[in-house]
Design an enzyme around this catalytic site. Sequence first.
Site: not given
Ligand code: BES
Ligand code: ZN
Ligand code: ZN
Length: 387
Positions: A153, A158, A165, A176, A235, A237, A239
């Site tokens: 990835k 992000d 966020k 990220d 967010d 993104e 996947r």
């Molecule tokens: N990049 C984040 C996941 C992440 C969180 C990585 C903390 C490293 C540290 C990912 O893109 C994300 O924001 N995921 C969301 C998914 C949700 C919106 C379904 C999450 O984990 O909150």
């Molecule tokens: Zn991310």
């Molecule tokens: Zn994200």
Amino acid sequence: MVTFGARAVDPTHFAAFVEGFQLAGYRFGKYKSEGEAPAEVTELVLVAADPPAEKTLTALWESIEITLAGVTLARDLVNEPAAVKTPTYLATLAKQLGKEAGIEVEVWDPKRIAAEKLAGLMAVARGSNEEPRFLRLRYQGEGAKRRVALVGKGITFDSGGLSLKPAKSMETMKCDMAGAAAVLGIMTALGSLKLAVDVEAFIPITENLPGGKAQKPGDVIRFRNGKTVEVLNTDAEGRLILADALTLAADSKPDAIIDLATLTGACMVALGNQVAGLFANDQALADRLLAASSETGEPLWQLPLVADYKDDIKSAVADLKNIGGGHAGSITAALFLQEFVGTTPWVHLDIAGPAFLEKGLPYTPKGGTGFGVRTLLRYLTTLAASA
Ligand code: BES
Ligand code: ZN
Ligand code: ZN
């Protein structure tokens, strides 16, 4: 320089010691005026009762140096500010590294990305002024009997996109692209290790920003394999861009696909920042990675792909939606990815926790850790030897 004393220890213990010593000495000092220089080892003398042959130690040392260079590359890239490590910057760097390491590197620009119908990458990239890139790297080891596809990835920053966020959560989001960084570290190391494996890497790279053209909650994406996805949270993104890369990886019919991604905050909730989540549709492949991980000390913990939870990613208007039902967020994310690998043996590593540390550990200073580089190189080394 390493001086081997008249007496030494078990070669593998020796290797672990030197590796740990070097890993602990890493610092990202580039932007410090005073310069917090890495604690470089200039001389290391080991004394033990029954020394192994100097030839054995020298060979070990060489492979440690190559592995460490891969880890350091991954750490440096993760620590680099997002303003610097744009998708185009990473693409140019990959080209240059490929040339030095003897690895084929292909860079796809937005035109090619559109022609290849990489719908997830295009959708995420729309919110940013930085152009996305898609990288394909290939290492073909002599005498290789197995082919492995690696996917990383590569979100260079992000922000969450329109599903923005909070400021605090964004502070570390330059991390990220840690999956992409690890895959680049692995590929450059492979060029020097000369293992008898064939490894192809697929790396989608973009920023996730909320610009005027950004994708919106409720938008529907049609992927190159025909599947449609309703984007309910911009967010989620990772996947989306991984779906493209996994489809391409599966199309190339490898023996195994392994992806590394800082995919979900939920995985950090479950496993903390020292353990990555492992998901697999093939237990033999999972076991190989778990074995490699127990040798390198980069802990992986297998989580289940609960088939019943697939209901949580069903959409009212499309085949899938990009968020789950609120619980088991790292599992529903993995189930989403599984939709794009077909029947190819596949392991997904959710490295959201251990890829980036806000507080350092004994041999992983704070910031980017390079998590996954050592374990995957170990896995590939064993695979090359056993095939
Ligand atoms: N990049 C984040 C996941 C992440 C969180 C990585 C903390 C490293 C540290 C990912 O893109 C994300 O924001 N995921 C969301 C998914 C949700 C919106 C379904 C999450 O984990 O909150
Ligand atoms: Zn991310
Ligand atoms: Zn994200």
